[in-house]
Scaffold this motif. Sequence first.
Motif, PDB file in Angstrom:
ATOM      1  N   GLU A  24      -9.081  -7.836   7.551  1.00  0.00           N
ATOM      2  CA  GLU A  24      -8.462  -8.361   8.762  1.00  0.00           C
ATOM      3  C   GLU A  24      -8.999  -9.759   9.027  1.00  0.00           C
ATOM      4  OE1 GLU A  24      -9.274  -5.563  11.839  1.00  0.00           O
ATOM      5  OE2 GLU A  24      -7.765  -4.123  11.121  1.00  0.00           O
ATOM      6  N   SER A  34      -7.875   0.949  -2.545  1.00  0.00           N
ATOM      7  CA  SER A  34      -7.465  -0.229  -1.780  1.00  0.00           C
ATOM      8  C   SER A  34      -8.496  -0.586  -0.724  1.00  0.00           C
ATOM      9  CB  SER A  34      -6.104   0.017  -1.109  1.00  0.00           C
ATOM     10  OG  SER A  34      -6.217   1.041  -0.143  1.00  0.00           O
ATOM     11  N   LYS A  57      -0.200  -6.322   0.236  1.00  0.00           N
ATOM     12  CA  LYS A  57       0.481  -6.624   1.491  1.00  0.00           C
ATOM     13  C   LYS A  57      -0.229  -7.777   2.179  1.00  0.00           C
ATOM     14  CE  LYS A  57       1.325  -4.608   6.090  1.00  0.00           C
ATOM     15  NZ  LYS A  57       1.108  -3.418   6.950  1.00  0.00           N
ATOM     16  N   VAL A 116      -4.008  -6.560   2.382  1.00  0.00           N
ATOM     17  CA  VAL A 116      -4.324  -5.299   1.712  1.00  0.00           C
ATOM     18  C   VAL A 116      -4.446  -5.579   0.217  1.00  0.00           C
ATOM     19  CG1 VAL A 116      -3.600  -2.936   1.244  1.00  0.00           C
ATOM     20  CG2 VAL A 116      -3.080  -3.991   3.465  1.00  0.00           C
ATOM     21  N   TYR A 117      -5.626  -5.269  -0.329  1.00  0.00           N
ATOM     22  CA  TYR A 117      -5.886  -5.469  -1.749  1.00  0.00           C
ATOM     23  C   TYR A 117      -5.986  -4.122  -2.451  1.00  0.00           C
ATOM     24  CZ  TYR A 117      -7.196 -10.324  -0.710  1.00  0.00           C
ATOM     25  OH  TYR A 117      -7.197 -11.635  -0.309  1.00  0.00           O
ATOM     26  N   ARG A 169     -11.414  -1.672   6.279  1.00  0.00           N
ATOM     27  CA  ARG A 169     -11.338  -0.307   5.744  1.00  0.00           C
ATOM     28  C   ARG A 169     -11.349  -0.360   4.225  1.00  0.00           C
ATOM     29  NH1 ARG A 169      -7.545  -0.628   9.517  1.00  0.00           N
ATOM     30  NH2 ARG A 169      -5.793  -0.699   8.053  1.00  0.00           N
ATOM     31  N   CYS A 212     -13.953  -6.979   6.251  1.00  0.00           N
ATOM     32  CA  CYS A 212     -13.419  -5.836   5.527  1.00  0.00           C
ATOM     33  C   CYS A 212     -13.357  -4.687   6.528  1.00  0.00           C
ATOM     34  CB  CYS A 212     -14.294  -5.475   4.336  1.00  0.00           C
ATOM     35  SG  CYS A 212     -13.666  -4.091   3.375  1.00  0.00           S
ATOM     36  N   GLU A 220      -3.493  -9.503   8.266  1.00  0.00           N
ATOM     37  CA  GLU A 220      -3.986  -8.357   7.513  1.00  0.00           C
ATOM     38  C   GLU A 220      -3.645  -8.559   6.042  1.00  0.00           C
ATOM     39  OE1 GLU A 220      -3.750  -3.890   8.656  1.00  0.00           O
ATOM     40  OE2 GLU A 220      -2.064  -4.236   7.267  1.00  0.00           O
ATOM     41  N   VAL A 280      -8.691  -3.042   3.083  1.00  0.00           N
ATOM     42  CA  VAL A 280      -7.963  -3.806   4.080  1.00  0.00           C
ATOM     43  C   VAL A 280      -8.887  -4.850   4.680  1.00  0.00           C
ATOM     44  CG1 VAL A 280      -6.698  -3.719   6.260  1.00  0.00           C
ATOM     45  CG2 VAL A 280      -6.487  -1.830   4.612  1.00  0.00           C
TER      46      VAL A 280
END
Length: 290
Positions: free
Chosen positions: A97, A93, A65, A113-114, A88, A86, A111, A95
């Motif tokens: 920001e 995965s 995302k 998301v990996y 979270r 980083c 944001e 997240v």
Amino acid sequence: MNKRQDFRHFDRLRVRWAEVDMQKIVFNGHYLMYLDTAVAGYWRAMAMPYHETMELLQGDLYVRKAALEYHASAHYEDRLDVGMRCARIGNSSMVFEGGVFRGDELLVGGELVYVFADPRTQTSQPVPAQLRAALDAFERGEPMLDVRIGTWDELGREARSLRTAVFVHEQKIPAELEWDAADANAVHAVAYNRFGMALGTGRLLEHAPGVAKVGRMAVRHDMRGSGIGAALLDALTGVARARGEREVLLHAQRSAEGFYARLGFVVRGQPFDEAGIAHVQMARAIVAMQ
């Protein structure tokens, strides 16, 4: 909404002509490129060669995302700071920001998301504990480097590999000019990251009574600009200080003169040629510890 103080890592850039649209502001899609570039800088700040590390961890990161929220526009020639953190880490995965700032003003938030996955099947798998620990440590402000001091017998394998890559392969210095008998008696430093990878090296010799000489400074090309050279110099200067030496000098390639000047080294004399590359002698006084 993110603030500057929320971020430990920043990438700096200047808006280029090609990034401005017909409204004379940065085209909206370029902000995603800014954030993606800042992620690459984030890995570098972690002293982490991305591709080599992912091979070691037997996985890779895939974007699931990407979201942007626009607050204001950047213009041609604006100087921007792109923050990245980083936020979270889940099971498979993570997240990230980001924030694009002009001064203290947040222009765009984002944001990313990996998902950590097997590169052969692109199926998700748990984030490796080693990567999770390194990310947590970086966000806590812990050091990412371990600079080890030792002899050639102790550190020569890694030092030789780094110097061969930088001096012999990259700079085309003949191998017979790179290796000399001084390695056997020098103090060597090698910088390792949290994954055990050797990223940079240097050595320290006694040049004259009370004067030390740093040489053979080499940092992996993909890790330059991330503080490794400064950490190596600090460690070697610490050895010279402990030996009671009052000054450290070096022969700097002209292309690296600015780097050494920022660390307090001052030019002495005129430029000269060494191994077919322009150099200049630089020196810095050693301040005794109180």
